[in-house]
Each structure stands twice: as structure tokens, then as C-alpha cells.
Scaffold this motif. Structure first.
Motif: not given
Length: 405
Positions: A388-392, A198-202, A254-256, A352-359
Motif C-alpha cells: 500500500c502506497a497511501n499512508e492513511a 483513490a489517490p494511491g500515495s501520500g 484517518e480513513l473511515v 486463483d484471483l490475480d489482482l496487483p496491489g494491496h487490496r
């Protein structure tokens, strides 16, 4: 892999632990052992690999440490030169030169090193990086790549971590503190592992080589620490997830996703090892790593995605959610519940779920798609793409947008 690299991979942590135990200074131990390996790369190809490579490296490292101590003592003028020489000569006579000197105590010292790197004064990221560097000998540039920071930034982070630990005792903490530190060490190993997937970017989706180093770290921890359900479960969890590495990305990069992976490309030997680790604990009370490993095992034993036992996975996630209260667990539970009981049930768990980020918006968007609520789904998916910071991963989310080709 040449012989020096093989010995580095297999013996770095053990030799470093012995040197830290003897000299009580991380800087001396790490520099001395690094110099010894550098000397090995120059001399072994020409002179041949010694009969006992570990003893050769230990002797070379300790000689370099003695040289450094001699220089420091003389420069500081804390002792008369003759006294310094006498002390160092006596020390040199105690240098371990045969395999018997490595002894079983090396395992005890390596546990101390693992727990030192997982010290509670360090941030989890710094502890994970330091563990990979000191226990496994992973190069600083590889750790920087794993955690997606520039090499100078990682080098500075490691230096700060070493300095923070400079005055800490190199010993096993007592009783309850030992259990807490072992738990922290397990979390550190898993953090290092998940960074590889889960590298998060690049552009890269996976960093399996670096994740493999974290698997080795978990093996070391299980080897030197007291046996228990969480250690076995941690290693099993990592093996099950790592076994899918070759199927996680297609030929285009591409991510599978898991349901679409070619399960023939999974590593069956690692799955078998993981299942063997879990078998003795199949009926044990649920613990965080055990429940996660049991969930991963359900995916691994299904011959096809359609055969996945989603009700069982959902039940494991419910227990894990109750145990941890983690919003990430709740998100994953919602996915499992949606598979077992339908997307309405899954969406209800996200209220009511609070979770930062794109997921979170990504999951909401996919569940809304399944319900035919295209406009709402598109809004959630676009929000996920923006976050989302990850291009794939962004590419995969764009393909989910209604009307995309």
C-alpha cells in the motif's frame, strides 16, 4: 467564489468548444480564452462585470486569436500583408457579441470537444486529464495533484495529448464509433472521479474538490450527449459516492470505512438526485454503470449499516461479474458475499484471483480474521501494508493486525 471564477467554472468548456469549432486549433482556442479570462480578472473588478460576461469573454478571446493569426501569417509570409488584413478584418466583423450568438449550437460543439478529449489514440489517464483541462478548465496544478504527479510532468502530458489531437477532426464520429467514443468519454469521467477517492500515495485519503470537477464533467456529458441508461447511471453512481465525502475521514485524518461512517453527514440532496436518476431504469437490463449505481444506492438507502441488504448487493455484483469479468468486481463481490453468506463463501471467490496491489491481500486478511485464522490473516495484512502506497490506508491496515492496540 468571485464572478470571474464562477463564469470560468460555468462557461469555460462551452466557450472553448465554440472557439475550437471556429478555428480548429486547440492551442489558439485555449490560449485565447485563457488570455480573455486573465483580462477579465484585471478589468471586471474595476469596470464592473459586463451585462453579458460570456459574450465579453468570447469577443476578447477571438480578438486575441486574430492577433495571433495575424502575427503567424505575416511571419510565415504565406499571404501578402494586405490580404491577411482583409481576411482578418472580415473575420473580426463576425465576432459574436450578444447572447443569441452563443446559441444552442454551443451544446453540439461542447459534445465534439468532450469526444475529442476522449479520443481512442490517448491513454485513459491522458484523456481524463485533458478532459478536465479543456472541458472543465481545471488548472494544470490541480490535475497534477489529482493524479499524483509533479506539475511539470502533468504539463508535459497535456502538451503531448494536445499535439496528438492536433490533426484530428473536430466532428462527431458516425454511428457505432459515436457510441464507442461516448462509452470512452464516460470511462474517462469516472477515472477522473475515482482518482479523487483513490489517490494511491501520500498522506491525503481524499481529494473531493478535484472529484467534484469530474462530477461536473459527467453532468456536461449527460447534458450534451444523447440520453441513455449508462449516462444517467454514471452520474447517479458518482453522486452517490460523492455524497459520502464528509464522512469518509475522521477528525484525525484517518480513513473511515463505509460501515463506520456517520450517515448524518452524507449529502441527502445528492442521494435524492441520484435515486431520481435511477428510478426510470430500475427494471432495465443490467449495464456496468447501472449495476454499480444500484449497488451504491443500496448502501445509501440503508439508515444504518446493519440495515444494508447484502443479498441484493451480492446479486448485483454477481450480474456485474458475469458481465465484465473484472478482477476488481470479483474482489468487491467477495466482500458482499462474505456479508451475505459468511466469510468462507467470500474467500472461495478469491481463489486463483490475480489482482496487483494491496487490496486483494487486505480483503483476504480481513476475511481470515473473521474466521479466527489469526496467523494467516496477519501474513496477508502485512503483505497488504507493504504494497500500500497511501499512508492513511496503511495506518488502517496496521490497526487490523492481530494484537495491535
Amino acid at each position: 467564489m468571485n464572478h470571474v471564477e464562477q463564469v470560468w467554472r460555468e462557461e469555460w468548456g462551452r466557450l472553448l468548444a465554440l472557439l475550437v469549432a471556429r478555428y480548429r486549433r486547440l492551442d489558439l482556442a485555449e490560449d485565447g480564452l485563457g488570455d480573455a479570462f486573465e483580462a477579465a480578472t484585471r478589468t471586471w473588478p474595476a469596470d464592473g462585470t459586463p451585462a453579458n460576461p460570456s459574450a465579453w469573454l468570447l469577443t476578447a478571446a477571438r480578438n486575441r486569436i486574430l492577433d495571433r493569426l495575424r502575427a503567424e501569417a505575416v511571419a510565415a509570409r504565406k499571404l501578402p500583408v494586405l490580404a491577411v488584413e482583409a481576411e482578418l478584418t472580415e473575420e473580426a466583423q463576425r465576432v459574436m457579441v450578444d447572447s443569441g450568438d452563443l446559441g444552442v449550437s454551443a451544446y453540439d460543439e461542447r459534445l465534439r470537444l468532450v469526444l475529442l478529449c476522449a479520443h481512442p489514440t490517448l491513454s485513459p489517464e491522458s484523456a481524463a486529464a485533458l478532459s478536465l483541462r479543456l472541458v472543465m478548465g481545471v488548472a494544470t496544478e490541480d490535475i497534477a495533484r489529482l493524479f499524483l504527479v509533479p506539475i511539470p510532468t502533468m504539463a508535459a502530458r497535456l502538451t503531448r495529448a494536445r499535439k496528438r489531437l492536433a490533426q484530428e477532426a473536430f466532428e462527431l464520429p458516425p454511428g457505432p464509433e459515436l457510441e464507442q467514443r461516448l462509452t470512452l468519454a464516460m470511462d474517462v469521467a469516472y477515472l477522473a472521479f475515482t482518482a479523487g477517492y483513490a489517490p494511491g500515495s501520500g498522506a491525503d485519503v481524499l481529494r473531493p474538490d478535484q472529484a467534484a470537477a469530474a462530477v461536473r464533467l459527467a453532468r456536461v456529458l449527460r447534458e450534451v450527449a444523447p440520453a441513455g441508461v449508462e449516462l444517467d447511471s454514471l452520474l447517479a453512481l458518482m453522486l452517490l459516492q460523492h455524497s459520502r465525502r464528509d464522512a469518509r475521514v475522521d477528525a484525525r485524518g484517518e480513513l473511515v470505512l463505509l460501515p463506520d461512517q456517520d450517515r448524518r453527514r452524507w449529502h441527502d440532496d445528492e442521494i435524492a438526485e441520484a435515486l431520481a436518476l435511477l428510478t426510470p431504469w430500475a427494471h432495465a437490463p443490467g449495464t456496468p454503470y447501472l449495476l454499480q449505481a444500484l449497488i451504491a444506492a443500496e448502501h445509501s438507502i440503508a439508515t444504518e449499516a446493519a440495515d444494508t441488504d447484502w443479498p441484493r448487493i451480492s446479486a448485483h455484483y454477481r450480474e456485474l461479474d458475469d458481465l465484465t469479468g473484472s478482477p476488481v468486481v470479483r474482489l468487491n463481490r467477495a466482500v458482499a458475499v462474505a456479508e451475505a453468506d459468511g466469510p468462507h463463501a467470500g474467500l472461495a471467490l478469491l481463489d486463483d484471483l490475480d489482482l496487483p496491489g494491496h487490496r486483494l491481500p487486505a480483503v483476504r486478511g480481513q476475511l481470515l480474521l473473521r474466521l479466527g485464522r489469526g496467523d494467516e490473516a496477519a501474513a496477508e495484512l502485512r503483505r497488504a501494508i507493504d504494497l500500500c502506497a497511501n499512508e492513511a490506508e496503511r495506518s488502517g491496515l496496521r490497526r487490523l493486525l492481530p494484537g495491535s492496540s
